[in-house]
Design an enzyme around this catalytic site. Structure first.
Site, mmCIF file in Angstrom:
data_model
loop_
_atom_site.group_PDB
_atom_site.id
_atom_site.type_symbol
_atom_site.label_atom_id
_atom_site.label_comp_id
_atom_site.label_asym_id
_atom_site.label_seq_id
_atom_site.Cartn_x
_atom_site.Cartn_y
_atom_site.Cartn_z
ATOM 1 N N CYS A 45 -20.741 -16.631 11.968
ATOM 2 C CA CYS A 45 -20.375 -16.707 13.383
ATOM 3 C C CYS A 45 -21.657 -16.789 14.219
ATOM 4 O O CYS A 45 -22.767 -16.716 13.686
ATOM 5 C CB CYS A 45 -19.544 -15.490 13.782
ATOM 6 S SG CYS A 45 -20.497 -13.946 13.821
ATOM 7 N N CYS B 104 -23.966 -13.645 13.829
ATOM 8 C CA CYS B 104 -24.690 -13.634 12.557
ATOM 9 C C CYS B 104 -25.729 -14.749 12.503
ATOM 10 O O CYS B 104 -26.831 -14.552 11.994
ATOM 11 C CB CYS B 104 -23.706 -13.747 11.402
ATOM 12 S SG CYS B 104 -22.643 -12.283 11.245
ATOM 13 N N GLU C 99 -23.031 -10.608 6.698
ATOM 14 C CA GLU C 99 -24.379 -11.152 6.832
ATOM 15 C C GLU C 99 -25.326 -10.133 7.439
ATOM 16 O O GLU C 99 -26.461 -9.967 6.980
ATOM 17 C CB GLU C 99 -24.374 -12.401 7.725
ATOM 18 C CG GLU C 99 -23.511 -13.534 7.221
ATOM 19 C CD GLU C 99 -22.110 -13.524 7.820
ATOM 20 O OE1 GLU C 99 -21.451 -12.451 7.860
ATOM 21 O OE2 GLU C 99 -21.648 -14.595 8.247
ATOM 22 N N HIS D 137 -20.762 -7.300 10.196
ATOM 23 C CA HIS D 137 -20.340 -8.422 9.367
ATOM 24 C C HIS D 137 -21.181 -8.426 8.096
ATOM 25 O O HIS D 137 -22.293 -7.878 8.057
ATOM 26 C CB HIS D 137 -20.531 -9.737 10.116
ATOM 27 C CG HIS D 137 -19.562 -9.945 11.237
ATOM 28 N ND1 HIS D 137 -19.452 -11.152 11.880
ATOM 29 C CD2 HIS D 137 -18.670 -9.111 11.828
ATOM 30 C CE1 HIS D 137 -18.527 -11.060 12.821
ATOM 31 N NE2 HIS D 137 -18.038 -9.825 12.814
#
Length: 164
Positions: free
Chosen positions: A97, A100, A69, A67
């Site tokens: 999420c 993360c 992040e 992701h």
């Protein structure tokens, strides 16, 4: 005791916050346009300087953990020579999420500013309270909604196109 004051005040964003979120939006557009990835971008800043950047790479990298992040945290960790990044601010175009959020807490990021709320998997208060949990030994300041309509429109457009 008077209760005339609101329970919480709206987040305040300055011109630096806006500039860094604009960069995160550029990275999100790059993910979409150059890599056909879900358009999420992230920028990690400390002391006014960008120390890490990332965009979603899960599809192109066949990596569920890639992701935006996480990619930005990895980039900053490599640049800084340390996985702990105290005093930093993470700007991300979509509410983090749970995965993360856990990485953000472990990296000791000081602040998260996100654009669009994630009503399905958001972990900064919309669905889960992972970033805001008092059970962690590190506290992260969280502000949401900065350029949220722009980020949300980009995400909706991406998924609309994928469905057609």
């Amino acid at each position: 005791m008077s209760t005339d004051l609101p329970l919480s005040s709206p987040p305040m964003f300055d011109s630096n916050d806006i500039a860094h979120m604009r960069r995160a939006l550029e990275l999100a557009a790059h993910a979409r346009d150059a890599h056909e990835e879900v358009p999420v971008g992230a920028v990690l800043v400390r002391g006014g300087a960008i120390i890490g950047e990332g965009w979603n790479r899960s599809i192109s990298g066949n990596d569920a953990s890639a992701h935006a992040e996480i990619v930005a945290l990895r980039d900053a960790g490599a640049r800084e020579g340390n996985y702990r990044l105290p005093g930093s601010t993470l700007y991300v175009t979509l509410e983090p999420c749970v995965m993360c959020a856990g990485a953000i807490v472990h990296a000791r990021v000081g602040r998260v500013v996100y654009a669009a709320t994630d009503p399905k998997t958001g972990a900064a208060g919309s669905v889960f309270d992972t970033l805001l949990s008092p059970l962690h030994n590190h506290r992260v300041a969280v502000s949401g909604g900065l350029l949220g309509e722009e980020a949300g429109a980009m995400l909706r457009g991406f998924f609309r196109q994928r469905r057609s």
